[in-house]
Motif scaffolding. Structure first.
Motif: not given
Length: 160
Positions: A41-49, A33-39
């Motif tokens: 992981i982009s905001s809105g991306a769905v990843v697996l935990l 839900s944020s852009d703090s991990m760009e580039p």
């Protein structure tokens, strides 16, 4: 007729229960839900935990974790850059762990020039985390090291 309905019910419920169990104890989709991990992981991306990783005694530097934010209690993702007993510092935008410069090809150095921190030693039971988008990330530079007990799991991102 009753036996046939029971069989249909079992066939329908077993997959649902398996999915719920996997989601509760093994792996769960996580929306960034944020852009703090760009580039990375982009905001809105769905990843697996990956949840079983939360039980690890140590987390390798470079792994992306999800944890409960000490600021607001929400799930947050950041990259572990140092573990307990390690000393972390940032000099002119470059990360040093135990006085060794760390290669971070995913960082845009032009956005973090003239950034300084530390040195700080990570206490026992904690990890030091940073966002890849250092110019906008709120991370251990702001709230300090994260307790391992707050870690919910590691992210399966395909990038390190």
């Amino acid at each position: 007729m009753s036996g046939e309905w029971t069989r249909y019910l079992v066939v329908a419920l077993v997959p649902v229960l398996v999915v719920l169990a996997v989601r509760a104890w093994v792996m769960e989709p996580f929306t960034v839900s944020s852009d703090s991990m760009e580039p990375t992981i982009s905001s809105g991306a769905v990843v697996l935990l990956y949840k079983p990783a939360a039980a690890l005694d140590t987390f390798p530097n470079g792994v992306v974790i999800a944890f409960t934010s000490p600021l607001d209690g929400h799930a947050t993702i950041k990259r572990v850059v140092a573990g307990e007993g390690q000393t972390v510092a940032i000099r002119d935008g470059e990360l040093y762990v135990d006085d060794i410069p760390i290669s971070e090809p995913f960082i845009d150095r032009s956005r973090i020039d003239a950034t300084y921190l530390g040195p700080q030693t990570v206490p026992t039971g904690y990890v030091f985390v940073l966002g890849d988008n250092r110019g906008v990330s709120v991370d251990s530079r702001d709230y300090g090291p994260v307790p391992r007990t707050a870690i919910q799991g590691t992210l399966l991102t395909g990038r390190k």
